[in-house]
Motif scaffolding. Structure first.
Motif, PDB file in Angstrom:
ATOM      1  N   GLU A 257      46.741  30.422   1.007  1.00 61.42           N
ATOM      2  CA  GLU A 257      46.364  31.325  -0.071  1.00 61.42           C
ATOM      3  C   GLU A 257      45.453  32.423   0.458  1.00 61.42           C
ATOM      4  O   GLU A 257      45.422  33.523  -0.066  1.00 61.42           O
ATOM      5  CB  GLU A 257      45.657  30.553  -1.189  1.00 61.42           C
ATOM      6  N   ALA A 258      44.706  32.123   1.505  1.00 60.81           N
ATOM      7  CA  ALA A 258      43.794  33.105   2.093  1.00 60.81           C
ATOM      8  C   ALA A 258      44.528  34.057   3.026  1.00 60.81           C
ATOM      9  O   ALA A 258      43.902  34.896   3.664  1.00 60.81           O
ATOM     10  CB  ALA A 258      42.680  32.393   2.853  1.00 60.81           C
ATOM     11  N   GLY A 259      45.849  33.953   3.109  1.00 60.49           N
ATOM     12  CA  GLY A 259      46.628  34.810   3.997  1.00 60.49           C
ATOM     13  C   GLY A 259      46.462  36.286   3.694  1.00 60.49           C
ATOM     14  O   GLY A 259      46.645  37.122   4.562  1.00 60.49           O
ATOM     15  N   SER A 260      46.118  36.620   2.450  1.00 63.12           N
ATOM     16  CA  SER A 260      45.907  38.020   2.115  1.00 63.12           C
ATOM     17  C   SER A 260      44.723  38.583   2.886  1.00 63.12           C
ATOM     18  O   SER A 260      44.617  39.788   3.084  1.00 63.12           O
ATOM     19  CB  SER A 260      45.684  38.186   0.616  1.00 63.12           C
ATOM     20  N   LYS A 261      43.809  37.723   3.363  1.00 59.91           N
ATOM     21  CA  LYS A 261      42.686  38.185   4.169  1.00 59.91           C
ATOM     22  C   LYS A 261      43.178  38.810   5.470  1.00 59.91           C
ATOM     23  O   LYS A 261      42.471  39.592   6.089  1.00 59.91           O
ATOM     24  CB  LYS A 261      41.742  37.020   4.503  1.00 59.91           C
ATOM     25  N   CYS A 262      44.392  38.451   5.886  1.00 61.07           N
ATOM     26  CA  CYS A 262      44.933  39.004   7.123  1.00 61.07           C
ATOM     27  C   CYS A 262      45.173  40.503   6.996  1.00 61.07           C
ATOM     28  O   CYS A 262      45.429  41.166   7.983  1.00 61.07           O
ATOM     29  CB  CYS A 262      46.231  38.294   7.501  1.00 61.07           C
ATOM     30  N   ARG A 263      45.109  41.024   5.794  1.00 60.57           N
ATOM     31  CA  ARG A 263      45.266  42.459   5.575  1.00 60.57           C
ATOM     32  C   ARG A 263      43.989  43.095   5.025  1.00 60.57           C
ATOM     33  O   ARG A 263      43.927  44.291   4.833  1.00 60.57           O
ATOM     34  CB  ARG A 263      46.423  42.740   4.626  1.00 60.57           C
ATOM     35  N   SER A 264      42.963  42.288   4.764  1.00 61.67           N
ATOM     36  CA  SER A 264      41.750  42.847   4.165  1.00 61.67           C
ATOM     37  C   SER A 264      40.493  42.408   4.908  1.00 61.67           C
ATOM     38  O   SER A 264      39.448  42.265   4.309  1.00 61.67           O
ATOM     39  CB  SER A 264      41.672  42.437   2.699  1.00 61.67           C
ATOM     40  N   ALA A 265      40.592  42.194   6.196  1.00 64.95           N
ATOM     41  CA  ALA A 265      39.432  41.807   6.995  1.00 64.95           C
ATOM     42  C   ALA A 265      38.530  43.030   7.191  1.00 64.95           C
ATOM     43  O   ALA A 265      38.880  44.146   6.812  1.00 64.95           O
ATOM     44  CB  ALA A 265      39.886  41.262   8.342  1.00 64.95           C
ATOM     45  N   ASP A 266      37.377  42.820   7.800  1.00 62.95           N
ATOM     46  CA  ASP A 266      36.478  43.936   8.088  1.00 62.95           C
ATOM     47  C   ASP A 266      37.166  44.986   8.951  1.00 62.95           C
ATOM     48  O   ASP A 266      36.999  46.184   8.755  1.00 62.95           O
ATOM     49  CB  ASP A 266      35.214  43.438   8.806  1.00 62.95           C
ATOM     50  N   VAL A 267      37.924  44.534   9.943  1.00 70.58           N
ATOM     51  CA  VAL A 267      38.678  45.435  10.816  1.00 70.58           C
ATOM     52  C   VAL A 267      40.117  44.938  10.848  1.00 70.58           C
ATOM     53  O   VAL A 267      40.370  43.786  11.173  1.00 70.58           O
ATOM     54  CB  VAL A 267      38.111  45.437  12.256  1.00 70.58           C
ATOM     55  N   VAL A 268      41.052  45.808  10.474  1.00 76.20           N
ATOM     56  CA  VAL A 268      42.473  45.474  10.525  1.00 76.20           C
ATOM     57  C   VAL A 268      43.097  46.302  11.637  1.00 76.20           C
ATOM     58  O   VAL A 268      43.018  47.536  11.629  1.00 76.20           O
ATOM     59  CB  VAL A 268      43.175  45.752   9.179  1.00 76.20           C
ATOM     60  N   ILE A 269      43.676  45.604  12.614  1.00 77.74           N
ATOM     61  CA  ILE A 269      44.325  46.294  13.725  1.00 77.74           C
ATOM     62  C   ILE A 269      45.790  46.516  13.345  1.00 77.74           C
ATOM     63  O   ILE A 269      46.615  45.627  13.453  1.00 77.74           O
ATOM     64  CB  ILE A 269      44.228  45.476  15.037  1.00 77.74           C
ATOM     65  N   ASP A 270      46.073  47.710  12.851  1.00 76.43           N
ATOM     66  CA  ASP A 270      47.444  48.073  12.505  1.00 76.43           C
ATOM     67  C   ASP A 270      47.806  49.333  13.283  1.00 76.43           C
ATOM     68  O   ASP A 270      47.046  49.798  14.140  1.00 76.43           O
ATOM     69  CB  ASP A 270      47.601  48.265  10.989  1.00 76.43           C
ATOM     70  N   ALA A 271      48.969  49.889  13.018  1.00 79.69           N
ATOM     71  CA  ALA A 271      49.426  51.055  13.785  1.00 79.69           C
ATOM     72  C   ALA A 271      48.453  52.224  13.655  1.00 79.69           C
ATOM     73  O   ALA A 271      48.181  52.921  14.635  1.00 79.69           O
ATOM     74  CB  ALA A 271      50.823  51.463  13.323  1.00 79.69           C
ATOM     75  N   ASP A 272      47.910  52.446  12.450  1.00 79.79           N
ATOM     76  CA  ASP A 272      46.960  53.550  12.261  1.00 79.79           C
ATOM     77  C   ASP A 272      45.726  53.367  13.140  1.00 79.79           C
ATOM     78  O   ASP A 272      45.236  54.314  13.751  1.00 79.79           O
ATOM     79  CB  ASP A 272      46.533  53.641  10.792  1.00 79.79           C
TER      80      ASP A 272
END
Length: 153
Positions: A54-69
């Motif tokens: 259920e906490a998987g959404s944190k994988c997109r809302s952490a303090d720092v998200v390493i994505d393409a941008d």
């Protein structure tokens, strides 16, 4: 820090007792698998993992998200967003395939990923005291490299 669809890294503060004294260890780096990566590895979720999933959404809302941008911003103008996305997707795919084949994935200076087998056990619900049986399962293990460990101290 999170890599979407892969996992989250965090620095933990663990209390350790040595000779009756309490000390803090600020050097530990923890890794939690995001549900999409866990599913790609066909990890068997055990009892109690529903909370983590259920906490998987944190994988997109952490303090720092390493994505393409973020990758484009960190590397300057030398990399396009499409190329950064391909690189991240390639990293996740290569890591998934290697772990599925039983290999260890090492990023020099950063750390290494491996699969660890947890045996079945009987635990207790801390609120009710009722026994809970946890099935055997595979988990992704992360061991921080020397440079990463030094940088978080």
């Amino acid at each position: 820090m999170a890599l979407p669809d892969f996992g989250m890294f965090s620095v933990s503060s663990r209390v350790r007792n040595a000779n009756g004294n309490t000390a803090r260890d600020e050097s530990a780096v923890d890794f939690d698998v995001c549900p999409a990566f866990g599913a790609a590895l066909d990890l068997n979720p055990g009892n109690g993992d529903q909370r983590r999933n259920e906490a998987g959404s944190k994988c997109r809302s952490a303090d720092v998200v390493i994505d393409a941008d973020r990758v484009v911003a960190e590397t300057g103008k030398g990399l396009s967003k499409a190329d950064a996305k391909k690189a991240l997707d390639g990293f996740i795919s290569a890591t998934t395939n290697a772990l599925n084949e039983g290999e260890t994935v090492e990023l020099i200076g950063f750390g290494s990923f491996s699969i660890s087998k947890r045996s079945a056990r009987t635990g207790r619900n801390p609120q009710t005291g009722k026994e809970i049986k946890s099935a055997a399962k595979n988990v992704v293990k992360f061991k921080a490299g020397a440079e990463l460990s030094k940088s978080v101290n």
